[in-house]
Scaffold this motif. Structure first.
Motif, PDB file in Angstrom:
ATOM      1  N   VAL A 187      -6.927  -6.479  -3.604  1.00 47.82           N
ATOM      2  CA  VAL A 187      -8.352  -6.448  -3.266  1.00 47.82           C
ATOM      3  C   VAL A 187      -8.928  -5.037  -3.363  1.00 47.82           C
ATOM      4  O   VAL A 187     -10.107  -4.836  -3.075  1.00 47.82           O
ATOM      5  CB  VAL A 187      -8.613  -7.032  -1.850  1.00 47.82           C
ATOM      6  N   GLY A 188      -8.117  -4.067  -3.781  1.00 45.09           N
ATOM      7  CA  GLY A 188      -8.622  -2.704  -3.908  1.00 45.09           C
ATOM      8  C   GLY A 188      -7.496  -1.725  -4.151  1.00 45.09           C
ATOM      9  O   GLY A 188      -6.338  -2.102  -4.330  1.00 45.09           O
ATOM     10  N   GLY A 189      -7.843  -0.465  -4.167  1.00 49.16           N
ATOM     11  CA  GLY A 189      -6.867   0.580  -4.428  1.00 49.16           C
ATOM     12  C   GLY A 189      -6.572   0.701  -5.913  1.00 49.16           C
ATOM     13  O   GLY A 189      -7.122  -0.029  -6.738  1.00 49.16           O
ATOM     14  N   GLU A 190      -5.691   1.632  -6.232  1.00 46.73           N
ATOM     15  CA  GLU A 190      -5.314   1.859  -7.627  1.00 46.73           C
ATOM     16  C   GLU A 190      -3.798   1.942  -7.716  1.00 46.73           C
ATOM     17  O   GLU A 190      -3.166   2.678  -6.956  1.00 46.73           O
ATOM     18  CB  GLU A 190      -5.937   3.160  -8.127  1.00 46.73           C
ATOM     19  N   ALA A 191      -3.205   1.194  -8.633  1.00 51.03           N
ATOM     20  CA  ALA A 191      -1.745   1.169  -8.779  1.00 51.03           C
ATOM     21  C   ALA A 191      -1.244   2.534  -9.228  1.00 51.03           C
ATOM     22  O   ALA A 191      -1.671   3.061 -10.254  1.00 51.03           O
ATOM     23  CB  ALA A 191      -1.339   0.090  -9.777  1.00 51.03           C
ATOM     24  N   ARG A 192      -0.336   3.097  -8.412  1.00 51.71           N
ATOM     25  CA  ARG A 192       0.247   4.406  -8.713  1.00 51.71           C
ATOM     26  C   ARG A 192       1.531   4.554  -7.901  1.00 51.71           C
ATOM     27  O   ARG A 192       1.737   3.842  -6.916  1.00 51.71           O
ATOM     28  CB  ARG A 192      -0.719   5.517  -8.342  1.00 51.71           C
ATOM     29  N   VAL A 193       2.357   5.487  -8.272  1.00 52.06           N
ATOM     30  CA  VAL A 193       3.505   5.839  -7.442  1.00 52.06           C
ATOM     31  C   VAL A 193       2.941   6.493  -6.194  1.00 52.06           C
ATOM     32  O   VAL A 193       2.231   7.492  -6.280  1.00 52.06           O
ATOM     33  CB  VAL A 193       4.465   6.786  -8.191  1.00 52.06           C
ATOM     34  N   ASN A 194       3.227   5.905  -5.036  1.00 53.49           N
ATOM     35  CA  ASN A 194       2.598   6.364  -3.802  1.00 53.49           C
ATOM     36  C   ASN A 194       3.605   6.843  -2.761  1.00 53.49           C
ATOM     37  O   ASN A 194       3.223   7.229  -1.673  1.00 53.49           O
ATOM     38  CB  ASN A 194       1.728   5.239  -3.227  1.00 53.49           C
ATOM     39  N   GLU A 252       0.824  -1.212   0.000  1.00 60.03           N
ATOM     40  CA  GLU A 252       0.000   0.000   0.000  1.00 60.03           C
ATOM     41  C   GLU A 252       0.858   1.263   0.000  1.00 60.03           C
ATOM     42  O   GLU A 252       0.587   2.207  -0.750  1.00 60.03           O
ATOM     43  CB  GLU A 252      -0.961   0.015   1.182  1.00 60.03           C
ATOM     44  N   GLU A 253       1.908   1.290   0.829  1.00 58.09           N
ATOM     45  CA  GLU A 253       2.763   2.484   0.895  1.00 58.09           C
ATOM     46  C   GLU A 253       3.414   2.800  -0.446  1.00 58.09           C
ATOM     47  O   GLU A 253       3.498   3.955  -0.846  1.00 58.09           O
ATOM     48  CB  GLU A 253       3.869   2.294   1.939  1.00 58.09           C
ATOM     49  N   GLU A 254       3.899   1.766  -1.123  1.00 57.94           N
ATOM     50  CA  GLU A 254       4.647   1.988  -2.357  1.00 57.94           C
ATOM     51  C   GLU A 254       3.765   2.127  -3.587  1.00 57.94           C
ATOM     52  O   GLU A 254       4.163   2.782  -4.546  1.00 57.94           O
ATOM     53  CB  GLU A 254       5.658   0.858  -2.569  1.00 57.94           C
ATOM     54  N   THR A 255       2.575   1.493  -3.575  1.00 51.28           N
ATOM     55  CA  THR A 255       1.799   1.424  -4.819  1.00 51.28           C
ATOM     56  C   THR A 255       0.354   1.894  -4.720  1.00 51.28           C
ATOM     57  O   THR A 255      -0.313   2.027  -5.753  1.00 51.28           O
ATOM     58  CB  THR A 255       1.760  -0.017  -5.354  1.00 51.28           C
ATOM     59  N   GLY A 256      -0.165   2.094  -3.512  1.00 51.33           N
ATOM     60  CA  GLY A 256      -1.565   2.454  -3.364  1.00 51.33           C
ATOM     61  C   GLY A 256      -2.525   1.286  -3.498  1.00 51.33           C
ATOM     62  O   GLY A 256      -3.737   1.461  -3.394  1.00 51.33           O
ATOM     63  N   VAL A 257      -2.011   0.083  -3.717  1.00 45.86           N
ATOM     64  CA  VAL A 257      -2.853  -1.105  -3.881  1.00 45.86           C
ATOM     65  C   VAL A 257      -3.082  -1.762  -2.524  1.00 45.86           C
ATOM     66  O   VAL A 257      -2.153  -1.895  -1.715  1.00 45.86           O
ATOM     67  CB  VAL A 257      -2.185  -2.113  -4.856  1.00 45.86           C
ATOM     68  N   HIS A 258      -4.324  -2.158  -2.259  1.00 45.47           N
ATOM     69  CA  HIS A 258      -4.673  -2.913  -1.059  1.00 45.47           C
ATOM     70  C   HIS A 258      -4.593  -4.393  -1.419  1.00 45.47           C
ATOM     71  O   HIS A 258      -5.102  -4.807  -2.469  1.00 45.47           O
ATOM     72  CB  HIS A 258      -6.082  -2.572  -0.581  1.00 45.47           C
ATOM     73  N   ALA A 259      -3.968  -5.180  -0.557  1.00 52.54           N
ATOM     74  CA  ALA A 259      -3.766  -6.591  -0.873  1.00 52.54           C
ATOM     75  C   ALA A 259      -3.928  -7.452   0.365  1.00 52.54           C
ATOM     76  O   ALA A 259      -3.881  -6.957   1.500  1.00 52.54           O
ATOM     77  CB  ALA A 259      -2.376  -6.797  -1.480  1.00 52.54           C
ATOM     78  N   VAL A 260      -4.098  -8.736   0.133  1.00 56.18           N
ATOM     79  CA  VAL A 260      -4.085  -9.746   1.193  1.00 56.18           C
ATOM     80  C   VAL A 260      -3.017 -10.774   0.843  1.00 56.18           C
ATOM     81  O   VAL A 260      -2.737 -11.017  -0.331  1.00 56.18           O
ATOM     82  CB  VAL A 260      -5.462 -10.427   1.371  1.00 56.18           C
ATOM     83  N   VAL A 261      -2.438 -11.353   1.881  1.00 54.88           N
ATOM     84  CA  VAL A 261      -1.429 -12.388   1.695  1.00 54.88           C
ATOM     85  C   VAL A 261      -2.118 -13.734   1.573  1.00 54.88           C
ATOM     86  O   VAL A 261      -3.008 -14.056   2.364  1.00 54.88           O
ATOM     87  CB  VAL A 261      -0.424 -12.401   2.870  1.00 54.88           C
ATOM     88  N   GLU A 262      -1.703 -14.500   0.568  1.00 56.25           N
ATOM     89  CA  GLU A 262      -2.298 -15.824   0.349  1.00 56.25           C
ATOM     90  C   GLU A 262      -1.398 -16.969   0.784  1.00 56.25           C
ATOM     91  O   GLU A 262      -1.887 -18.002   1.227  1.00 56.25           O
ATOM     92  CB  GLU A 262      -2.629 -16.006  -1.132  1.00 56.25           C
ATOM     93  N   LYS A 263      -0.068 -16.802   0.625  1.00 58.30           N
ATOM     94  CA  LYS A 263       0.810 -17.952   0.842  1.00 58.30           C
ATOM     95  C   LYS A 263       2.254 -17.499   0.999  1.00 58.30           C
ATOM     96  O   LYS A 263       2.680 -16.546   0.347  1.00 58.30           O
ATOM     97  CB  LYS A 263       0.700 -18.888  -0.374  1.00 58.30           C
ATOM     98  N   VAL A 264       2.987 -18.233   1.836  1.00 51.25           N
ATOM     99  CA  VAL A 264       4.440 -18.064   1.907  1.00 51.25           C
ATOM    100  C   VAL A 264       5.035 -18.901   0.780  1.00 51.25           C
ATOM    101  O   VAL A 264       4.806 -20.113   0.701  1.00 51.25           O
ATOM    102  CB  VAL A 264       5.012 -18.529   3.265  1.00 51.25           C
TER     103      VAL A 264
END
Length: 169
Positions: A109-116, A68-80
């Motif tokens: 799961v959300g957000g928009e990819a951008r330089v953040n 989120e800090e670097e790209t503005g994208v919200h994500a969830v972790v699925e697997k190591v």
């Protein structure tokens, strides 16, 4: 790459001593199967989103925060995907570090990819057949994310034996 405050504090006491540091590296997919990459300000090269966990922060929390800090994208972790100790690096200022990377497959799961933030020159989604040049370790991590293999880690080696290294695709 921004240096976390807690590492600045350690460096003030330890100088350029080799530090063994945790790292999180993410392979982030969107619902179209594309991969999220950033072009780093420190190298100018395209890379997987990565960072250093803060003290007390769990690796999955760090991964979600870094994405989120670097790209503005919200994500969830699925697997190591893997746990891997990289070769030591020396920075231009003389500081030395060696990272133990925990590589995680994530889903947007959300957000928009951008330089953040100031760590990226560019942020984009890439189809698998349109990836920019990436090193063999990054490519191997993407390949792992596409499979459903068990978590990869380097096997223990006998004292003095050569280490087999990171798997190649």
């Amino acid at each position: 790459m921004a240096i976390p405050d807690f590492i600045r504090d350690i460096r003030a006491k330890a100088g350029d001593t080799l530090l063994l540091l945790p790292g999180v590296v993410t392979v982030v997919f969107d619902d179209r199967g594309r991969i999220l990459l950033n072009r780093r300000t420190d190298t100018g090269k395209w890379a997987l989103i990565s960072g250093i966990p803060d003290p007390g922060e769990q690796p999955a929390e760090a991964a979600v925060r870094e994405i989120e800090e670097e790209t503005g994208v919200h994500a969830v972790v699925e697997k190591v995907l893997s746990v891997f100790t990289n070769e030591p690096v020396r920075y231009d200022n003389g500081d030395r570090a060696q990272y133990i990377d925990i590589v995680l497959r994530c889903r947007a799961v959300g957000g928009e990819a951008r330089v953040n933030d100031d760590e990226s020159l560019d942020v984009r989604w890439f189809a698998l057949d349109e990836l920019p040049p990436l090193g063999p370790i990054a490519r191997g991590r993407i390949d792992m994310a596409l499979r459903d293999d068990p978590t990869w880690f380097a096997p223990a080696t006998a004292p003095g034996a050569a280490h087999p290294g990171y798997p190649t695709p």
